[in-house]
Design a protein around this motif. Structure first.
Motif, PDB file in Angstrom:
ATOM      1  N   LYS A   1       0.837  -1.187   0.000  1.00  0.00           N
ATOM      2  CA  LYS A   1       0.000   0.000   0.000  1.00  0.00           C
ATOM      3  C   LYS A   1       0.879   1.246   0.000  1.00  0.00           C
ATOM      4  O   LYS A   1       1.903   1.286   0.685  1.00  0.00           O
TER       5      LYS A   1
ATOM      6  N   LEU B   1      -1.566   4.509  -9.905  1.00  0.00           N
ATOM      7  CA  LEU B   1      -2.829   3.778  -9.953  1.00  0.00           C
ATOM      8  C   LEU B   1      -2.709   2.522 -10.808  1.00  0.00           C
ATOM      9  O   LEU B   1      -3.245   1.459 -10.452  1.00  0.00           O
TER      10      LEU B   1
ATOM     11  N   GLY C   1      -3.209  -0.037  -8.192  1.00  0.00           N
ATOM     12  CA  GLY C   1      -4.654  -0.134  -8.148  1.00  0.00           C
ATOM     13  C   GLY C   1      -5.254   0.722  -7.040  1.00  0.00           C
ATOM     14  O   GLY C   1      -4.560   1.226  -6.166  1.00  0.00           O
ATOM     15  N   THR C   2      -6.569   0.867  -7.084  1.00  0.00           N
ATOM     16  CA  THR C   2      -7.238   1.711  -6.082  1.00  0.00           C
ATOM     17  C   THR C   2      -7.146   1.131  -4.681  1.00  0.00           C
ATOM     18  O   THR C   2      -7.181   1.869  -3.701  1.00  0.00           O
ATOM     19  N   SER C   3      -7.006  -0.186  -4.566  1.00  0.00           N
ATOM     20  CA  SER C   3      -6.905  -0.792  -3.233  1.00  0.00           C
ATOM     21  C   SER C   3      -5.524  -0.615  -2.626  1.00  0.00           C
ATOM     22  O   SER C   3      -5.349  -0.766  -1.409  1.00  0.00           O
TER      23      SER C   3
ATOM     24  N   LEU D   1      -3.626   5.349  -1.820  1.00  0.00           N
ATOM     25  CA  LEU D   1      -4.452   6.400  -1.229  1.00  0.00           C
ATOM     26  C   LEU D   1      -3.810   7.738  -1.557  1.00  0.00           C
ATOM     27  O   LEU D   1      -2.644   7.966  -1.225  1.00  0.00           O
TER      28      LEU D   1
ATOM     29  N   LEU E   1      -9.444  10.595  -9.649  1.00  0.00           N
ATOM     30  CA  LEU E   1      -9.529  10.072  -8.291  1.00  0.00           C
ATOM     31  C   LEU E   1     -10.957  10.053  -7.749  1.00  0.00           C
ATOM     32  O   LEU E   1     -11.178   9.614  -6.622  1.00  0.00           O
TER      33      LEU E   1
END
Length: 265
Positions: free
Chosen positions: A24, A114, A118-120, A123, A202
């Motif tokens: 992340k 991204l 990825g979006t997961s 942030l 976003l």
């Protein structure tokens, strides 16, 4: 590699983790106009070339927006953001390859992160949110990492009291002059479409973007002589600069904050 087939840093970083891992990343972005303002004064080579004054910053901004905009018109924003100094010798006349203008065009770089995470796994949050509303946005960061929220009633003591306080303190530490109204207007206008594209990417609403930068009050720049050091580690260029004398073109209507409207200069 990335969405443009270059081996961009996000994809290189992602390769360090096995496919089964779920790394992340948090990206903290700030208003691009204010980011450039800070960088101009932070790095001594810009004031040395263009002048240690608001007029010097204005010259820098005018020159580099024109050069990078010409590159965008010819090659597109993404290619210019990643490859500016390699595309066109005629355009590549910008001091340090228009780097500070480019660094505020966030969306091509965010697109790479991204695509890689990825979006997961990514942030994107604004520095203004973290500093001005920490009770709401710092728990978002903890939740993103799967950590529990802070205990009820706890406070965060580290860091500046607000985003504006951080920005003002940084500029004071480098004896910056207030940005001219025409410079602020030019930067805000240039970055506006790029900010909108980032917001759309976003899923931010308009209020979450940066419609305009936030001028600091004149009092943020008025202070006694301050010891300044361009290089904190070696302190080779320390000196004393007197208090700044604010001029009318630095101030907005009524002499308060440096207004967003361009002054007649």
């Amino acid at each position: 590699g990335g969405v443009g087939r270059e081996a961009t840093p996000p994809f290189l970083l992602r390769m360090l983790y096995p496919a089964s891992a779920s790394p992340k990343v948090v990206l903290v972005l700030r208003n691009p106009t204010e980011r450039l303002e800070t960088s101009y004064w932070l790095h001594p080579h810009y004031p040395r070339k263009y002048g240690q004054s608001a007029a010097g910053l204005a010259r820098y901004v005018q020159e580099h927006i024109a050069l990078f905009s010409a590159c965008e018109a010819r090659y597109g924003t993404r290619r210019c953001a990643f490859l500016f100094e390699n595309l066109d010798g005629e355009l590549n006349k910008g001091f340090f390859a228009c780097d500070q203008v480019i660094r505020g065009v966030y969306w091509p770089f965010v697109a790479e992160w991204l695509s890689a995470f990825g979006t997961s796994g990514l942030l994107v949050i604004k520095a203004e949110q973290l500093l001005d509303d920490p009770a709401v946005h710092r728990p978002r960061v903890l939740s993103f990492f799967g950590l529990p929220p802070p205990p009820a009633g706890s406070t965060v003591n580290a860091g500046p009291p607000s985003y504006a306080a951080m920005h003002a303190a940084t500029l004071r530490s480098y004896s910056a002059e207030p940005m001219l109204n025409r410079t602020r207007s030019a930067l805000d206008a240039y970055y506006a479409p790029h900010n909108r594209r980032l917001a759309a990417m976003l899923g931010w609403d308009v209020a979450e973007g940066w419609p305009n930068s936030r001028p600091l009050e004149a009092s943020a720049f008025a202070r006694a002589a301050t010891r300044q050091c361009w290089h904190a580690s070696s302190c080779q260029s320390c000196r004393i600069r007197p208090s700044l004398r604010l001029r009318p073109q630095h101030l907005g209507p009524g002499g308060g904050a440096a207004g967003r409207e361009a002054a007649a200069e």
